[in-house]
Design a protein around this motif. Structure first.
Motif, PDB file in Angstrom:
ATOM      1  N   ARG A   1       0.833  -1.211   0.000  1.00 38.59           N
ATOM      2  CA  ARG A   1       0.000   0.000   0.000  1.00 38.59           C
ATOM      3  C   ARG A   1       0.867   1.261   0.000  1.00 38.59           C
ATOM      4  O   ARG A   1       0.591   2.214  -0.723  1.00 38.59           O
ATOM      5  CB  ARG A   1      -0.933   0.004   1.200  1.00 38.59           C
TER       6      ARG A   1
ATOM      7  N   PRO B   1      -7.932   4.901  -3.943  1.00 37.53           N
ATOM      8  CA  PRO B   1      -9.235   4.782  -3.274  1.00 37.53           C
ATOM      9  C   PRO B   1      -9.685   3.334  -3.107  1.00 37.53           C
ATOM     10  O   PRO B   1     -10.351   2.991  -2.122  1.00 37.53           O
ATOM     11  CB  PRO B   1     -10.199   5.556  -4.168  1.00 37.53           C
ATOM     12  N   ILE B   2      -9.307   2.471  -4.018  1.00 32.92           N
ATOM     13  CA  ILE B   2      -9.676   1.053  -3.908  1.00 32.92           C
ATOM     14  C   ILE B   2      -8.912   0.423  -2.757  1.00 32.92           C
ATOM     15  O   ILE B   2      -9.474  -0.312  -1.945  1.00 32.92           O
ATOM     16  CB  ILE B   2      -9.404   0.305  -5.238  1.00 32.92           C
TER      17      ILE B   2
ATOM     18  N   ALA C   1      -7.805   1.940  -0.184  1.00 37.25           N
ATOM     19  CA  ALA C   1      -8.289   2.529   1.068  1.00 37.25           C
ATOM     20  C   ALA C   1      -9.546   1.830   1.581  1.00 37.25           C
ATOM     21  O   ALA C   1      -9.826   1.873   2.779  1.00 37.25           O
ATOM     22  CB  ALA C   1      -8.571   4.021   0.867  1.00 37.25           C
ATOM     23  N   THR C   2     -10.278   1.177   0.693  1.00 40.71           N
ATOM     24  CA  THR C   2     -11.528   0.521   1.107  1.00 40.71           C
ATOM     25  C   THR C   2     -11.375  -0.987   1.276  1.00 40.71           C
ATOM     26  O   THR C   2     -12.361  -1.676   1.513  1.00 40.71           O
ATOM     27  CB  THR C   2     -12.658   0.801   0.098  1.00 40.71           C
ATOM     28  N   THR C   3     -10.164  -1.502   1.128  1.00 41.36           N
ATOM     29  CA  THR C   3      -9.926  -2.930   1.307  1.00 41.36           C
ATOM     30  C   THR C   3      -9.077  -3.155   2.555  1.00 41.36           C
ATOM     31  O   THR C   3      -8.296  -2.288   2.942  1.00 41.36           O
ATOM     32  CB  THR C   3      -9.211  -3.552   0.090  1.00 41.36           C
ATOM     33  N   THR C   4      -9.223  -4.311   3.149  1.00 43.97           N
ATOM     34  CA  THR C   4      -8.422  -4.638   4.327  1.00 43.97           C
ATOM     35  C   THR C   4      -7.573  -5.867   4.030  1.00 43.97           C
ATOM     36  O   THR C   4      -7.871  -6.638   3.126  1.00 43.97           O
ATOM     37  CB  THR C   4      -9.321  -4.919   5.548  1.00 43.97           C
TER      38      THR C   4
ATOM     39  N   ARG D   1     -11.195   2.927 -11.662  1.00 47.42           N
ATOM     40  CA  ARG D   1     -11.590   1.994 -10.600  1.00 47.42           C
ATOM     41  C   ARG D   1     -11.587   0.556 -11.118  1.00 47.42           C
ATOM     42  O   ARG D   1     -11.152  -0.364 -10.427  1.00 47.42           O
ATOM     43  CB  ARG D   1     -12.961   2.379 -10.036  1.00 47.42           C
TER      44      ARG D   1
ATOM     45  N   ARG E   1      -9.295  -2.529  -9.644  1.00 46.37           N
ATOM     46  CA  ARG E   1      -9.861  -3.800  -9.175  1.00 46.37           C
ATOM     47  C   ARG E   1      -9.322  -4.990  -9.961  1.00 46.37           C
ATOM     48  O   ARG E   1      -9.173  -6.083  -9.413  1.00 46.37           O
ATOM     49  CB  ARG E   1     -11.385  -3.754  -9.269  1.00 46.37           C
TER      50      ARG E   1
END
Length: 177
Positions: free
Chosen positions: A31, A51-52, A54-57, A97, A101
């Motif tokens: 990251r 942004p992708i 930032a929304t994944t763990t 985006r 992905r």
């Protein structure tokens, strides 16, 4: 006196440099690697991933084309145009985006077998160690890359710099979106 003059010359030389664009840090976290990459003026591919990510763990394996930002930006814009996904600001668009992905996997490292990218598409992956001991992976028989974080014992995730096997062109080396 000579030391003083040498010091002044060094100071003057350094004051003419723009260190804001100079990044001597090589993050061992996928990251953070993408964040560092995103600082480049033409690094639309990395900015599209932010942004992708930032929304994944969890740990991620990221595919990045293994060439210069200008060439990557041109290839991404051309591909988006060809597929009817053109946008003036790729990194903030639906195409950006979709690209992100398609080129991010929720695994620490790629491994031989069937793997799924964030866009839900499955990919055939074959990994093996080259003669140098560096593990390289081939994705879907056309994309090849090696993990740039593999040599870090504390690596978090992985970043694969990739190229197209058929014509050895890095600028076309991203998974289609």
């Amino acid at each position: 006196m000579k030391r003083f003059l040498a010091g002044v010359l060094l100071l003057l030389s350094c004051s003419a440099c723009d260190f804001q664009g100079l990044d001597l840090n090589h993050p061992s976290d996928a990251r953070k690697y993408v964040q560092a990459c995103a600082r480049g003026a033409e690094a639309i591919h990395c900015r599209a991933m932010l942004p992708i990510l930032a929304t994944t763990t969890g740990e991620v394996a990221v595919i990045l084309p293994g060439t210069g930002d200008t060439e990557i930006a041109a290839a991404l814009r051309a591909y988006a145009q060809e597929t009817g996904q053109a946008s003036p600001t790729f990194e903030a668009s639906a195409a950006g985006r979709a690209y992100a992905r398609a080129n991010i996997f929720l695994v620490p490292r790629l491994s031989t077998g069937t793997m799924t990218s964030l866009d839900g598409k499955t990919h055939a992956v074959v990994c093996n160690k080259e003669g140098t001991g560096v593990e390289g992976c081939v994705i879907d028989g056309f994309l090849s890359g090696t993990d740039h974080l593999a040599s870090y014992p504390d690596a978090v995730g992985s970043v694969y710099a990739s190229y197209n096997i058929k014509d050895q062109k890095a600028e076309t080396a991203f998974l289609p979106f």
